[in-house]
Structure formats: C-alpha cells, structure tokens
Write an enzyme that holds these catalytic residues in place. Structure first.
Site, PDB file in Angstrom:
ATOM      1  N   LYS A 289       1.953  -3.253   7.347  1.00  0.00           N
ATOM      2  CA  LYS A 289       2.244  -3.483   5.925  1.00  0.00           C
ATOM      3  C   LYS A 289       3.699  -3.134   5.611  1.00  0.00           C
ATOM      4  O   LYS A 289       4.352  -3.816   4.810  1.00  0.00           O
ATOM      5  CB  LYS A 289       1.287  -2.667   5.042  1.00  0.00           C
ATOM      6  CG  LYS A 289      -0.142  -3.135   5.052  1.00  0.00           C
ATOM      7  CD  LYS A 289      -0.324  -4.553   4.529  1.00  0.00           C
ATOM      8  CE  LYS A 289      -0.256  -4.651   3.026  1.00  0.00           C
ATOM      9  NZ  LYS A 289      -0.459  -6.055   2.552  1.00  0.00           N
TER      10      LYS A 289
ATOM     11  N   THR B 106       0.820  -1.212   0.000  1.00  0.00           N
ATOM     12  CA  THR B 106       0.000   0.000   0.000  1.00  0.00           C
ATOM     13  C   THR B 106       0.857   1.267   0.000  1.00  0.00           C
ATOM     14  O   THR B 106       1.962   1.269   0.565  1.00  0.00           O
ATOM     15  CB  THR B 106      -0.905   0.006   1.256  1.00  0.00           C
ATOM     16  OG1 THR B 106      -1.480   1.306   1.429  1.00  0.00           O
ATOM     17  CG2 THR B 106      -0.131  -0.314   2.524  1.00  0.00           C
ATOM     18  N   ASP B 107       0.306   2.313  -0.587  1.00  0.00           N
ATOM     19  CA  ASP B 107       1.030   3.602  -0.568  1.00  0.00           C
ATOM     20  C   ASP B 107       1.053   4.200   0.844  1.00  0.00           C
ATOM     21  O   ASP B 107       1.799   5.157   1.106  1.00  0.00           O
ATOM     22  CB  ASP B 107       0.432   4.595  -1.571  1.00  0.00           C
ATOM     23  CG  ASP B 107      -1.024   4.965  -1.305  1.00  0.00           C
ATOM     24  OD1 ASP B 107      -1.642   4.403  -0.361  1.00  0.00           O
ATOM     25  OD2 ASP B 107      -1.558   5.818  -2.045  1.00  0.00           O
ATOM     26  N   GLU B 108       0.248   3.631   1.758  1.00  0.00           N
ATOM     27  CA  GLU B 108       0.225   4.172   3.125  1.00  0.00           C
ATOM     28  C   GLU B 108       1.546   3.969   3.849  1.00  0.00           C
ATOM     29  O   GLU B 108       1.780   4.597   4.882  1.00  0.00           O
ATOM     30  CB  GLU B 108      -0.919   3.549   3.932  1.00  0.00           C
ATOM     31  CG  GLU B 108      -2.266   3.943   3.387  1.00  0.00           C
ATOM     32  CD  GLU B 108      -3.413   3.658   4.346  1.00  0.00           C
ATOM     33  OE1 GLU B 108      -3.173   3.522   5.549  1.00  0.00           O
ATOM     34  OE2 GLU B 108      -4.552   3.584   3.864  1.00  0.00           O
TER      35      GLU B 108
ATOM     36  N   TYR C 264      -2.078  -0.189  10.962  1.00  0.00           N
ATOM     37  CA  TYR C 264      -2.238  -0.898   9.681  1.00  0.00           C
ATOM     38  C   TYR C 264      -1.032  -0.667   8.770  1.00  0.00           C
ATOM     39  O   TYR C 264      -0.394  -1.620   8.304  1.00  0.00           O
ATOM     40  CB  TYR C 264      -3.523  -0.437   8.959  1.00  0.00           C
ATOM     41  CG  TYR C 264      -3.502  -0.774   7.490  1.00  0.00           C
ATOM     42  CD1 TYR C 264      -3.552  -2.105   7.072  1.00  0.00           C
ATOM     43  CD2 TYR C 264      -3.377   0.216   6.515  1.00  0.00           C
ATOM     44  CE1 TYR C 264      -3.485  -2.425   5.721  1.00  0.00           C
ATOM     45  CE2 TYR C 264      -3.311  -0.091   5.171  1.00  0.00           C
ATOM     46  CZ  TYR C 264      -3.366  -1.423   4.782  1.00  0.00           C
ATOM     47  OH  TYR C 264      -3.286  -1.743   3.448  1.00  0.00           O
TER      48      TYR C 264
HETATM   49  C1  LIG Z   1     -14.794   4.657   6.044  1.00  0.00           C
HETATM   50  C2  LIG Z   1     -14.724   6.153   6.008  1.00  0.00           C
HETATM   51  C3  LIG Z   1     -13.613   6.789   5.547  1.00  0.00           C
HETATM   52  N1  LIG Z   1     -13.538   8.139   5.521  1.00  0.00           N
HETATM   53  C4  LIG Z   1     -12.320   8.786   5.006  1.00  0.00           C
HETATM   54  C5  LIG Z   1     -11.024   8.333   5.614  1.00  0.00           C
HETATM   55  C6  LIG Z   1     -10.043   8.448   4.461  1.00  0.00           C
HETATM   56  O1  LIG Z   1      -9.562   9.761   4.367  1.00  0.00           O
HETATM   57  C7  LIG Z   1     -10.876   8.139   3.229  1.00  0.00           C
HETATM   58  C8  LIG Z   1     -10.760   6.716   2.747  1.00  0.00           C
HETATM   59  O2  LIG Z   1     -10.933   5.895   3.864  1.00  0.00           O
HETATM   60  P1  LIG Z   1     -10.854   4.304   3.780  1.00  0.00           P
HETATM   61  O3  LIG Z   1     -10.989   3.774   5.153  1.00  0.00           O
HETATM   62  O4  LIG Z   1     -11.798   3.845   2.741  1.00  0.00           O
HETATM   63  O5  LIG Z   1      -9.399   4.068   3.178  1.00  0.00           O
HETATM   64  P2  LIG Z   1      -7.922   4.548   3.648  1.00  0.00           P
HETATM   65  O6  LIG Z   1      -7.859   4.747   5.084  1.00  0.00           O
HETATM   66  O7  LIG Z   1      -7.529   5.677   2.765  1.00  0.00           O
HETATM   67  O8  LIG Z   1      -7.088   3.231   3.266  1.00  0.00           O
HETATM   68  C9  LIG Z   1      -7.415   2.439   2.121  1.00  0.00           C
HETATM   69  O9  LIG Z   1      -6.501   2.618   1.064  1.00  0.00           O
HETATM   70  C10 LIG Z   1      -5.170   2.244   1.320  1.00  0.00           C
HETATM   71  C11 LIG Z   1      -4.363   2.420   0.079  1.00  0.00           C
HETATM   72  C12 LIG Z   1      -5.043   0.918   1.969  1.00  0.00           C
HETATM   73  O10 LIG Z   1      -4.028   0.272   1.874  1.00  0.00           O
HETATM   74  C13 LIG Z   1      -6.107   0.489   2.919  1.00  0.00           C
HETATM   75  O11 LIG Z   1      -6.155  -0.901   3.094  1.00  0.00           O
HETATM   76  C14 LIG Z   1      -7.452   0.975   2.492  1.00  0.00           C
HETATM   77  O12 LIG Z   1      -8.375   0.778   3.542  1.00  0.00           O
HETATM   78  O13 LIG Z   1     -12.221   8.407   3.618  1.00  0.00           O
HETATM   79  C15 LIG Z   1     -14.612   8.926   5.918  1.00  0.00           C
HETATM   80  O14 LIG Z   1     -14.554  10.173   5.869  1.00  0.00           O
HETATM   81  N2  LIG Z   1     -15.723   8.302   6.368  1.00  0.00           N
HETATM   82  C16 LIG Z   1     -15.833   6.951   6.442  1.00  0.00           C
HETATM   83  O15 LIG Z   1     -16.888   6.437   6.847  1.00  0.00           O
END
Ligand SMILES: Cc1cn([C@H]2C[C@H](O)[C@@H](COP(=O)(O)OP(=O)(O)O[C@H]3O[C@H](C)C(=O)[C@H](O)[C@H]3O)O2)c(=O)[nH]c1=O
Length: 319
Positions: free
Chosen positions: A157, A125-127, A153
C-alpha cells in the site's frame, strides 16, 4: 459525472457506492471488481439494475481491459478501493499483494493519464506509518509521520501511495490519497477481527485472539469513512494526503469481550493463539487535518456502530 469505483464488490467499496448513489442520484457509477474470494456480487443486488449503475468484472491489472473501459465510459473520477487487504494473507502470499496493490494502481494511473481525469483518489491505510508503542498514548499518526511499514500488505500500500504521488509530481495528475484506520460495518469479509468474532461467536466457535490481545486499533465506522472520501473528492486539495481515523482506540480483547456481551455468549469462547508475525502494536490517527480543512469528524459512536454491525451479521447469517 461518471465515477469509477474499483473494488466495489468488496467491503468499503459497496458501502461507498450506496452512499454516493443515495446522495448523488444523478451520478453514473461504474463498479470495477475482480470478484476475488473477498468480493461478492450479491452485495450490489439493490443497485445492479439501476440505469445509472454498471458492474464490470475486471482485474485492474488487466491493462487492455481497463483501457477499453476508460475508452467506453470516459470517467470523470476514479476511486480506487481495489486491494488485497488482509495482513495475515500477505505474510503467506506477498506476490498477490504486490500485483494487485501496486501494479493494479499503476495501470489505473496510466489509464487516467491517457484518457484524462478530474480526480484519481487512492484509498490507503494508516498501516503505512507502521505502529506506535502502547506506553506513549500521546503519539498519533499525522500526514507527516514517515512511512515505516511492517507487513507485505502495508508495504504494498505504501508503494502504491508513492506511485500515486509520483504521478502527481511527474505528470501533474490530479490525485488525492486518504489513509484510514480500521473500518468496521456491514459487508466486511469475515477474515477481519470484528466480523470473524461475531460469526464465530454466533456458531459458538472459539474466538482466536492473537498474542496478549492488547494490540490497539482505531475503529472507524465505514459510513463515516465514505463521507470523508466524498468530502475529499469535492473539496480536498490536489496532491494531498488526508488521514481518516475514528478517534476511537480499543484493545482487541475489549472488542471481543464486547461482542460476547452483545450476543450473550460466554467469554470462555476466547482462545489466545500464536501472535501474528511482526504484529503492529497500536494504530492511532490524528484526524486534525481533515477536520480543519474539510470539516470532517467521525459521527458514529462505537457503541452504536458495533450494535448496528452485529445486528447486520445476525440478520445475514443462518445459525
Ligand atoms: C483476524 C484476527 C485479528 N486479530 C487482531 C490482529 C489485529 O491486531 C486486530 C485487527 O486485525 P485485522 O486483521 O482485522 O486488521 P488489521 O491487521 O489491523 O488491518 C486492517 O486495518 C487496516 C487499517 C488495513 O488497512 C487492513 O486492510 C485491515 O485488514 O485484531 C486477532 O486477534 N484475531 C483474529 O482472528
């Protein structure tokens, strides 16, 4: 050619299985999945009875079971999608993430060493690069960007990536790693932004936006990601990391508004909620290495990908 696909009943895993079985009907695919809350065997219904497909319910941390399967199947390649992947859950329960993402990876690497392998591919992941500031749109993650994780997380990774690279350096194991940006598309568990918002909107439930909604993600259609992994397996250089990004940055709030518009739902459903702890501000990948070396570019425009994704959820959800 026998390929082990771990995490094949999750989100990116099954999309990859469908992609590969369509493109290489002569390959044998063995799917390894623990079937956690985010896995769903029915996702694989269309391939379950195919003679060149096998599903095995297995935890990649179970060393004996993994070795036994390697003994039986003698895979040529392993593509490791199996991971606990939700940042919010990792803040509450980091131990599950360390177990599956690091220990599970180490078991797979040991099995590859023991039985021999043409390629081990780690889906990352880019994270692992941390985040970028919103006021520096000129900055992107390259493969040289230092590891600087924010959440349990991403730390798990990053730990797994380092282990994979260590097996290359120490044992000469033929490994590659891809670090992708946020994926979207069919079969994603509705804890992630896009499916959660689509499903909540369909049920006229509040759409919880974390913080100010201006956090930026670089959205990649899952099929484009599968194509990139296929290219890396065939033409990628051993020991290398490839960033895979959609080149498609969007603020969360704009995505949520777009989903409301596509579904004909009022923006009044949007509810700002307490921000995620340590919330990364912006992810943006520079995909020039994979473009230059392997000729890969994302092909799906976000406007098309999001319509297809919404359509998929609409047709799979009973409201
Ligand atoms: C679930 C949720 C999320 N968010 C925000 C939080 C983040 O800024 C963005 C995307 O959140 P999400 O949890 O879908 O994804 P990331 O935290 O960016 O991480 C994801 O993308 C990477 C590459 C991985 O590697 C992860 O496995 C994957 O979960 O929306 C909200 O504002 N409300 C919500 O209910």
């Amino acid at each position: 050619m026998t390929i082990f696909v771990t995490g094949g009943a999750g989100f990116i895993g099954p999309n990859f299985i469908f992609y590969m079985m369509k493109k290489y009907p002569e390959y044998r695919i063995v799917c390894l999945d623990k079937l956690t809350y985010a896995g769903n065997l029915s996702t694989l219904a269309s391939v379950l009875t195919k003679p060149n497909f096998r599903f095995v319910k297995i935890d990649i941390c179970d060393r004996d079971a993994v070795y036994q399967l390697f003994e039986e199947e003698r895979p040529d390649m392993v593509v490791n999608f199996a991971a606990e992947s939700h940042v919010d859950r990792s803040i509450e329960h980091p131990e599950i993430f360390l177990q599956t993402n690091i220990i599970g990876t180490s078991v797979l690497l040991d099995a590859c060493l023991r039985y021999g392998i043409q390629r081990y591919h780690q889906v990352s992941t880019d994270e692992v690069y941390g985040d970028l500031p919103l006021d520096r749109p000129d900055l992107f993650f390259t493969e040289e960007t230092p590891i600087r994780t924010s959440s349990p997380y991403s730390s798990s990774k990053a730990g797994a990536d380092l282990l994979v690279l260590a097996y290359y350096r120490t044992h000469g194991l033929p490994v590659t790693i891809s670090r992708c940006s946020n994926n979207y598309g069919p079969y994603q568990y509705p804890e992630k932004l896009i499916p959660r918002m689509i499903i909540n909107a369909l049920y006229d439930k509040p759409l919880p936006v974390y913080g100010d909604g201006f956090n930026v993600r670089d959205w990649l259609y899952v099929e484009d990601h599968c194509h990139a992994i296929d290219l890396i397996l065939r033409e990628g250089c051993i020991g290398e990391v490839y960033n895979v990004g959609g080149h498609n940055e969007m603020a969360n709030i704009d995505i949520v508004k777009l989903i409301c518009k596509e579904l004909g739902k009022p923006e009044s459903l949007i509810t700002y909620v307490t921000d995620r702890k340590g919330h990364d501000r912006r992810y943006a990948i520079d995909p020039s290495k994979i473009h230059r070396e392997l000729g890969w570019l994302p092909e799906t425009k976000f406007t098309d990908g999001i319509k297809k994704t919404i359509q998929w959820y609409v047709s799979h959800i009973k409201v």
